[in-house]
Design a protein around this motif. Sequence first.
Motif, short mmCIF file in Angstrom:
data_model
loop_
_atom_site.label_atom_id
_atom_site.label_comp_id
_atom_site.label_asym_id
_atom_site.label_seq_id
_atom_site.Cartn_x
_atom_site.Cartn_y
_atom_site.Cartn_z
N GLY A 150 0.81 -1.21 0.00
CA GLY A 150 0.00 0.00 0.00
C GLY A 150 0.84 1.26 0.00
O GLY A 150 0.44 2.28 -0.58
N ASN A 153 1.84 3.45 -3.16
CA ASN A 153 0.94 4.44 -3.75
C ASN A 153 0.96 5.77 -3.01
O ASN A 153 0.19 6.68 -3.35
N GLU A 154 1.81 5.89 -2.01
CA GLU A 154 1.91 7.13 -1.26
C GLU A 154 2.86 8.11 -1.95
O GLU A 154 3.84 7.71 -2.58
N TYR A 180 -2.44 -7.26 0.32
CA TYR A 180 -3.51 -6.45 0.90
C TYR A 180 -2.97 -5.20 1.58
O TYR A 180 -2.01 -5.27 2.35
N SER A 181 -3.60 -4.08 1.28
CA SER A 181 -3.33 -2.83 1.98
C SER A 181 -4.39 -2.71 3.06
O SER A 181 -5.54 -2.36 2.75
N THR A 184 -7.87 -4.09 1.95
CA THR A 184 -8.18 -3.90 0.54
C THR A 184 -7.15 -4.60 -0.34
O THR A 184 -5.95 -4.39 -0.18
N SER A 185 -7.62 -5.40 -1.28
CA SER A 185 -6.71 -6.07 -2.22
C SER A 185 -5.95 -5.04 -3.03
O SER A 185 -6.53 -4.07 -3.54
N ILE A 186 -4.66 -5.26 -3.17
CA ILE A 186 -3.84 -4.32 -3.94
C ILE A 186 -4.26 -4.28 -5.40
O ILE A 186 -4.04 -3.28 -6.10
N SER A 187 -4.93 -5.32 -5.86
CA SER A 187 -5.41 -5.34 -7.25
C SER A 187 -6.47 -4.26 -7.50
O SER A 187 -6.72 -3.89 -8.66
N LEU A 188 -7.07 -3.76 -6.45
CA LEU A 188 -8.09 -2.72 -6.57
C LEU A 188 -7.50 -1.31 -6.52
O LEU A 188 -8.21 -0.33 -6.78
N THR A 189 -6.23 -1.21 -6.18
CA THR A 189 -5.63 0.11 -6.01
C THR A 189 -4.41 0.36 -6.89
O THR A 189 -3.88 1.46 -6.90
N CYS A 190 -3.98 -0.66 -7.62
CA CYS A 190 -2.77 -0.51 -8.44
C CYS A 190 -2.90 -1.35 -9.71
O CYS A 190 -3.29 -2.52 -9.64
#
Length: 328
Positions: A150, A153-154, A180-181, A184-190
């Motif tokens: 996670g 993405n900062e 997971y962040s 939340t699955s990292i697949s949803l954020t990156c």
Amino acid sequence: MIMSDFPSKEKALGMYKKMYEIRKYEESIYYLFLEGIMPGTIHQSTGEEASAVGMLYDLSHEDWMASTHRPAGHDIAKGISVKAMMCEMFGKAEGCCGGKGGAMHTGDISVGAMVANAIVGGNLPIAAGVALAFKMQKKNNVVVCFFGDGASNEGSYHETMNVAGLWKLPVIFVCENNLYSATTSISLTCLQENVAADRAAIYGIPSEVVDGNDVLAVNEAATRAIARARAGEGPTILELKTYRHGGHSRNDACGYRPKEEEAEWFAKDPVVLFRKKILEHGVITEEELQKEEAAIEQEIEDAVEYAKQAPFPANEDALINVFKEDDE
């Protein structure tokens, strides 16, 4: 890995014992919290022991490490005793941070473990600053900086990578990608599958994707990255694919994770796999290994009892290490 590549008995057994120590410490902490004996909260690294030990085993106390809100494995791997860690968890004066830090703020500069930073991505610029200091002082030391998927993405991550690559700082950035962040699955954020490694080229930093549950693979990648940093060739980004066995924190039941996914990763338990491997290579017999494990378990039991009886900090200790302007 072929037989001739296997580490010496001393190193192989040493790495296993450190992994086992981390696992048993984390298990002990879990039950102490479950029973309501220990205050506060925890973010455990159970299942990620190979990452901590593989990366830090060959470093000296003059090489520094920056951890996250999940620091226990990193700190024990870097050399903080389980007694000092346990005292810290109980808020006692003999804790590694004098009982003031708790689970998310452990560390000990005397062994090169910076006090953990619980802000996601907050440790990255600090690690780069220490690496810059090493470079300016012409020291041959390195910094290992852990962060989660996670944190990639900062804004602090990208700013730090840009500077570290530009100035060729002696720092190894280690992404513990546990998929997971928080919840939340990292697949949803990156968009990238390899959240750190696939973006490394932007900063001119070489990268590797490593099996984070294989302590020997991690250690080999660490050896290459550390050598580059010491040679003045700059930073490396290592992305270690791993999986936490528990939730983000102690109140997380992991209802968001597919059971099939959990079963697949639990079958790749790094402690179990390395235990099997050292027995297969004849490093130690089963009976001898059980004795080593029993000694570690006793050490942790003793640390718990010691910490329960240890004194709390004095009231006036609350004023130590706090900035106070001169009355004049």
